[in-house]
Scaffold this active site. Structure first.
Site, mmCIF file in Angstrom:
data_model
loop_
_atom_site.group_PDB
_atom_site.id
_atom_site.type_symbol
_atom_site.label_atom_id
_atom_site.label_comp_id
_atom_site.label_asym_id
_atom_site.label_seq_id
_atom_site.Cartn_x
_atom_site.Cartn_y
_atom_site.Cartn_z
ATOM 1 N N THR B 152 54.638 46.945 -1.605
ATOM 2 C CA THR B 152 54.076 45.887 -0.734
ATOM 3 C C THR B 152 52.544 46.036 -0.733
ATOM 4 O OG1 THR B 152 54.458 47.267 1.216
ATOM 5 C CG2 THR B 152 56.097 45.575 0.724
ATOM 6 N N LYS B 178 58.141 53.618 -1.896
ATOM 7 C CA LYS B 178 57.083 52.659 -1.554
ATOM 8 C C LYS B 178 56.670 52.853 -0.108
ATOM 9 C CE LYS B 178 56.878 49.528 0.455
ATOM 10 N NZ LYS B 178 56.755 49.033 1.871
ATOM 11 N N THR B 189 61.527 57.641 4.708
ATOM 12 C CA THR B 189 60.262 56.951 4.455
ATOM 13 C C THR B 189 60.476 55.454 4.544
ATOM 14 O OG1 THR B 189 58.519 56.570 2.877
ATOM 15 C CG2 THR B 189 60.718 56.772 1.990
ATOM 16 N N GLU B 276 47.107 53.369 3.243
ATOM 17 C CA GLU B 276 46.208 52.223 3.368
ATOM 18 C C GLU B 276 44.779 52.687 3.640
ATOM 19 O OE1 GLU B 276 49.507 48.938 4.775
ATOM 20 O OE2 GLU B 276 48.213 49.854 6.281
ATOM 21 N N ASN B 400 44.707 46.060 7.590
ATOM 22 C CA ASN B 400 45.652 45.759 8.661
ATOM 23 C C ASN B 400 45.201 44.648 9.586
ATOM 24 O OD1 ASN B 400 48.071 47.439 8.356
ATOM 25 N ND2 ASN B 400 46.495 49.024 8.182
ATOM 26 N N THR B 405 52.058 42.392 8.674
ATOM 27 C CA THR B 405 53.163 43.315 8.364
ATOM 28 C C THR B 405 54.489 42.604 8.499
ATOM 29 O OG1 THR B 405 51.881 45.077 9.384
ATOM 30 C CG2 THR B 405 54.178 45.572 8.869
#
Lengths: 405, 405
Positions: B152, B178, B189, B276, B400, B405
């Site tokens: 993603t 991921k 995760t 990120e 973000n 999201t």
């Protein structure tokens, strides 16, 4: 960047409580970085202090000395005197002893407070050199100057004041605070000083301080980091011509309690409004909890979530991130189908998913505001808690990547 | 921005496990966003799933279905199918039923996985339309393609592979993962898929999965936000010509356990390296704890502190912020005079204050590195825990604030 925080309101003098500021040149030449406060003889003093195990040397000393007679509060900015071990404690004692000698009071009646960089030795000589000037500057009218003198990364001074009448006598409660980062107080804020001219016995004053701090300073969070130096002090000089206030004083006690609480709340919320890089003032209200702790767990999970904080910064009604934070807060046997989430009065989620009535336009309209309430209805009981926080902006990263706490 | 994460290593095929990718155009036309994995008949499958109470519809379904016979894993990106209530569950069931019909297997043998935006309806028709193409694409050689297909906000695909010999037979363990944000797994995760051709009974496989995940996926954190969709799956196809592995299998069991753990660790750490906005890969090691929980409490207090994370971003050896985080971690009766803190091998703090031997130049040299170990010696006992995390950069806020999201 402060959100909804204007110039200082009128800060009414408190008879018997004087403030003096001076410049010691700790971080920058000429900056007013030393504040001395004098409590009239006979004053009662109560305090709440950080629960951080690495509490700073001045906190250790002030916690001890507040048990006895307090005459002076000595505050410096630019250096927190934290993580400085035994030499730090000796340094705090030296500055207090010097002030005591100049003022002609016992050393134990001086309480030290420090805020600024952690881990650097306290510049004792610089502070000592500024004490006489601070004493010479003492005045009941210097609240605003002191509010500026205790600032670190704050962009604006913070203060609040209330007055009420009782039996024809005016009672004043005035307070100031500082702190914009490393804010998740646990027993107190970074630094807060509140004084009243009411006469209050130490035990009652302590209760007033705890009550006032608990729902104000202890409910604000900017970055979840509890400082090593948090302190909040409440001083009662007894100069108002009224009998001593006890919990049996009825209307007088209630009026004083209300005024103390309102001053605590206003200066605590001012810290959030001036949070490092803050562009939003966010109220997180959790209702319907089975107990207070689970309300706080949910509230802090939301208030500390970097994903929610960045969405607030972006004015993005990303309600999924709110649900995710509620879901990971660790509430046992949480039934998500009972949960409703509101942005102000807009229901964004109900029964574990997006509210059928919700439109993105409604959410965006709320998120565009500077002041936002996130309300979470847990549907489990009758307990509520409210926390105040900010967003997480580019400016927060910039300030904290460049500033040495 | 990924820290020390290069191109995918060689990902050895696992006999009996095939992967196929296709494009459903969920967020962008042409993006490979659907991955189908086929487990050979007779495979064992174990999984660990998020503990977030608002777990996504596919998690609810996969948790149930992993108890039975598993033949297909169906993953989509671009939509998490989380916070979608009963319609979300029905949508996940529909996509699985469609795949089952095309493949000629019972619907209950298909497990769904979704990652992406929370709270938007799953685009069922788009996914259904891509399933035949994904089935047609199935191959044991498509690990790298699948690693890309499940991304993603990841900037790089993540995978690891191990092989070992037993009685002249080669056993393979290969995995992909991921996830770059909303990362504080709690049981798993974001998404991880690990397959081996060893033959392993479901109960033993479950233990291998839990052991492997516990010290890897469950010890990484980027932003403290536990996702609604975390899942990690371990598949054993049994195609290697060896007896069934049990805990009594001696060397074979140990070799398999080691290989599974190493693959878990490599793909879990890859998630942190690709965190990120990450510019640092940070190991937080807490030793000398009285129990494991207090080691984790201290480790997470450090790993989640925005003040430490911004100091790491700025390569600023601001050790006072580390002490402050240790002090607020809530360890009961913490004696700060016993605590030592190291940046790599440099002792920065001892006995509650700055180490006498420490120089700013030493700290700066460590902080300038891309990979840093913060080691905290509590001096209370014999327990240790290690957590891996990242810094907090401008880029994190940017990603973000701009990404839904």
């Amino acid at each position: 960047m402060a959100v909804g925080l204007g110039p200082l309101p009128t800060l009414h003098p408190v008879p018997g409580f004087e403030l003096g500021i001076a410049s010691a040149g700790i971080k920058r030449p000429g900056r007013k970085d030393v504040v001395v406060m004098r409590c009239a003889e006979g004053s009662s003093v109560a305090g709440v202090f950080t629960l951080n195990a690495f509490c700073a040397a001045p906190v250790i000393l002030s916690k001890q000395r507040v048990q006895g007679t307090v005459r002076y509060l000595l505050t410096n900015t630019g250096n927190a005197n934290a993580g400085t071990g035994a030499p730090g404690l000796a340094a705090a004692e030296r500055t207090c002893a010097k002030l005591a000698a100049l003022a002609g009071v016992p050393a134990e009646s001086v309480l030290p407070f420090s805020t600024g960089v952690i881990g650097e030795p306290l510049p004792v000589e610089k502070i000592e050199g500024a004490l006489q000037a601070a004493l010479d500057n003492l005045s009941e009218n210097h609240w605003a100057e002191a509010a500026t003198g205790i600032m670190t990364t704050d962009t604006l001074p913070k203060g609040a004041s209330r007055q009420f009448q009782h039996d024809g006598v005016t009672v004043t409660v005035t307070g100031i605070s500082k702190g914009a980062g490393m804010i998740r107080p646990n027993m107190a804020t970074m630094l807060g000083y509140i004084a009243t001219d009411a006469k209050v016995a130490p035990a009652v004053l302590k209760d007033l301080m705890l009550d006032g701090a608990n729902k104000s300073f202890n409910r604000i969070t900017i970055d979840g980091d509890t400082s090593t130096n948090d302190c909040c002090m409440l001083i009662a000089t007894g100069k108002a011509n009224l009998p001593e206030v006890t919990e049996a004083s009825g209307a007088l006690f209630e009026a004083l309690k209300k005024a103390v609480f309102e001053v605590c709340m206003e200066v605590a919320q001012a810290i959030v409004r001036d949070g490092e890089g803050a562009t939003k003032f966010v109220t997180v209200q959790v209702n319907g909890g089975g107990n207070h702790q689970e309300c706080l767990d949910v509230g802090y999970a939301v208030a500390h979530s970097p994903l929610i904080k960045t969405a607030l910064f972006a004015s993005d009604p990303n309600w999924g991130r709110i649900l995710a934070a509620v879901g990971r807060a660790g509430v046992p046997e949480l039934d998500v189908s009972l949960i409703d989430v509101y942005l102000d009065s807009v229901c964004i989620a109900s029964q574990g998913g997006r509210s059928p009535s919700y439109t993105e336009a409604q959410g965006s309209a709320v998120m565009a505001q500077e002041e936002i309430t996130i309300r979470i209805e847990l549907g489990r009981g009758a307990c509520s808690e409210t926390i105040w926080t900010t967003d997480l902006s580019h400016e927060y990263v910039k300030i904290n990547a460049e500033y040495r706490t």
